[in-house]
Design a protein around this motif. Structure first.
Motif, PDB file in Angstrom:
ATOM      1  N   ALA A   4       0.811  -1.230   0.000  1.00  0.00           N
ATOM      2  CA  ALA A   4       0.000   0.000   0.000  1.00  0.00           C
ATOM      3  C   ALA A   4       0.836   1.268   0.000  1.00  0.00           C
ATOM      4  O   ALA A   4       0.529   2.228  -0.718  1.00  0.00           O
ATOM      5  N   ASP A   5       1.893   1.308   0.787  1.00  0.00           N
ATOM      6  CA  ASP A   5       2.688   2.535   0.904  1.00  0.00           C
ATOM      7  C   ASP A   5       3.482   2.847  -0.360  1.00  0.00           C
ATOM      8  O   ASP A   5       4.049   3.943  -0.481  1.00  0.00           O
ATOM      9  N   HIS A   6       3.516   1.925  -1.282  1.00  0.00           N
ATOM     10  CA  HIS A   6       4.343   2.111  -2.483  1.00  0.00           C
ATOM     11  C   HIS A   6       3.524   2.265  -3.759  1.00  0.00           C
ATOM     12  O   HIS A   6       4.100   2.403  -4.841  1.00  0.00           O
ATOM     13  N   ARG A  16       1.243   4.156  -6.417  1.00  0.00           N
ATOM     14  CA  ARG A  16       0.946   5.508  -6.887  1.00  0.00           C
ATOM     15  C   ARG A  16      -0.217   5.450  -7.862  1.00  0.00           C
ATOM     16  O   ARG A  16      -0.370   4.488  -8.609  1.00  0.00           O
ATOM     17  N   SER A  39      -7.377   2.093  -5.948  1.00  0.00           N
ATOM     18  CA  SER A  39      -6.514   2.158  -4.767  1.00  0.00           C
ATOM     19  C   SER A  39      -7.303   2.196  -3.456  1.00  0.00           C
ATOM     20  O   SER A  39      -6.743   1.934  -2.386  1.00  0.00           O
ATOM     21  N   ARG A  82      -7.757  -3.223   4.999  1.00  0.00           N
ATOM     22  CA  ARG A  82      -7.437  -2.905   6.403  1.00  0.00           C
ATOM     23  C   ARG A  82      -8.576  -3.314   7.335  1.00  0.00           C
ATOM     24  O   ARG A  82      -8.334  -3.616   8.507  1.00  0.00           O
TER      25      ARG A  82
END
Length: 280
Positions: free
Chosen positions: A120-122, A124, A212, A219
């Motif tokens: 998720a943090d990567h 775009r 996204s 979560r």
């Protein structure tokens, strides 16, 4: 920015269906005639416009990272020995400077949903791709074809299967009585139903374009059977709000997570190359 700036590759699995081959060699690096399983997936992502490749892997599989790194020393040796064709083969698998490669480690086998969430943090962009390399698709590249047809929501590659085989797949429940054409709108994906209750014979294959916002559903996801977090459960939770579609791709899918599938893919790839040479 391309619609699929980021593509995620869940590659942490141990490949138990392919033992003993995978005891020391990652299944993603097993050959399909002339190139590793993983190379087909990477090339497909690049053709879809991806500039960021996120590999969710495991510490026991460092060979994947080694494979994706350029090896200038080996290339120099090959060229000095006059093995120009082999040196050129290395060039063909080397990613360009405009492509970013990121590795994320998944310590526990907690399911595909968990693996995707780890990326998720990567990610775009408003949408991103997911490729399961086990599903090698020969012929027309699948993810670029999906990207051309994608507009919004979640889209999964799909193929029609025999009624007896629906128990092996996630099966779409089409929203319309007819499911003709490449894009099939669906209300849900039913995981491995029995043939008697399957809502259709349209099966999900390992290519996804996901909004996204799927990360919010992941979560909030409760673990399913075996304590795993299923991506299909998150997609189902999102379907009413964001939409779900199956996409009938043009290529031929091979399940390279099995011995028979790996052999079938190798034979099909050899035939493909032979035909290409004959056409020149």
């Amino acid at each position: 920015m391309p619609i699929l700036d980021t593509v995620v590759f869940p590659v942490a699995g141990r490949g138990t269906r392919l033992l003993p081959l995978t005891k020391s060699v990652p299944k993603e690096l097993l050959p399909v005639y002339d190139k590793p399983i993983l190379q087909f997936a990477v090339e497909e992502a690049i053709k879809a416009g991806a500039k960021r490749l996120v590999f969710v892997t495991h510490a026991s599989k460092p060979a994947i990272g080694d494979y994706l790194q350029p090896d200038g020393a080996l290339k120099d040796v090959l060229e000095s020995d006059g093995k120009v064709e082999l040196a050129r083969a290395l060039d063909e698998i080397t990613l360009g400077s405009g492509v970013e490669v990121i590795f994320v480690e998944q310590d526990e086998p907690l399911g595909l949903g968990h693996a995707v969430l780890m990326a998720a943090d990567h990610v775009r962009g408003d949408a991103f791709g997911v490729i399961l390399p086990d599903d090698v698709i020969l012929g027309q590249p699948c993810l670029p074809e999906m990207a051309d047809a994608y507009s919004s929501g979640h889209m999964i590659a799909a193929m029609d299967v025999d009624r007896a085989d629906v128990k092996k797949y996630g099966i779409f429940r089409p929203t319309a009585a007819a499911s003709i054409g490449k894009i099939v709108q669906a209300s849900e994906l039913v995981e491995k139903p029995s043939p008697e209750v399957a809502p259709s014979q349209l099966a999900a294959v390992g290519r996804y374009i996901l909004d996204s916002r799927i990360f919010d559903a992941l979560r909030n996801l409760e673990p399913g059977a075996g304590g795993e977090y299923q991506l299909t459960d998150a997609i189902a939770a999102d379907a009413p709000a964001f939409g779900l579609a199956g996409f009938r791709f043009s290529g031929a899918r091979h399940d390279c997570g099995s011995h028979a599938g790996l052999l079938g893919a190798a034979n099909a790839r050899a035939t493909e190359l032979t035909c290409a040479v004959a056409a020149e």
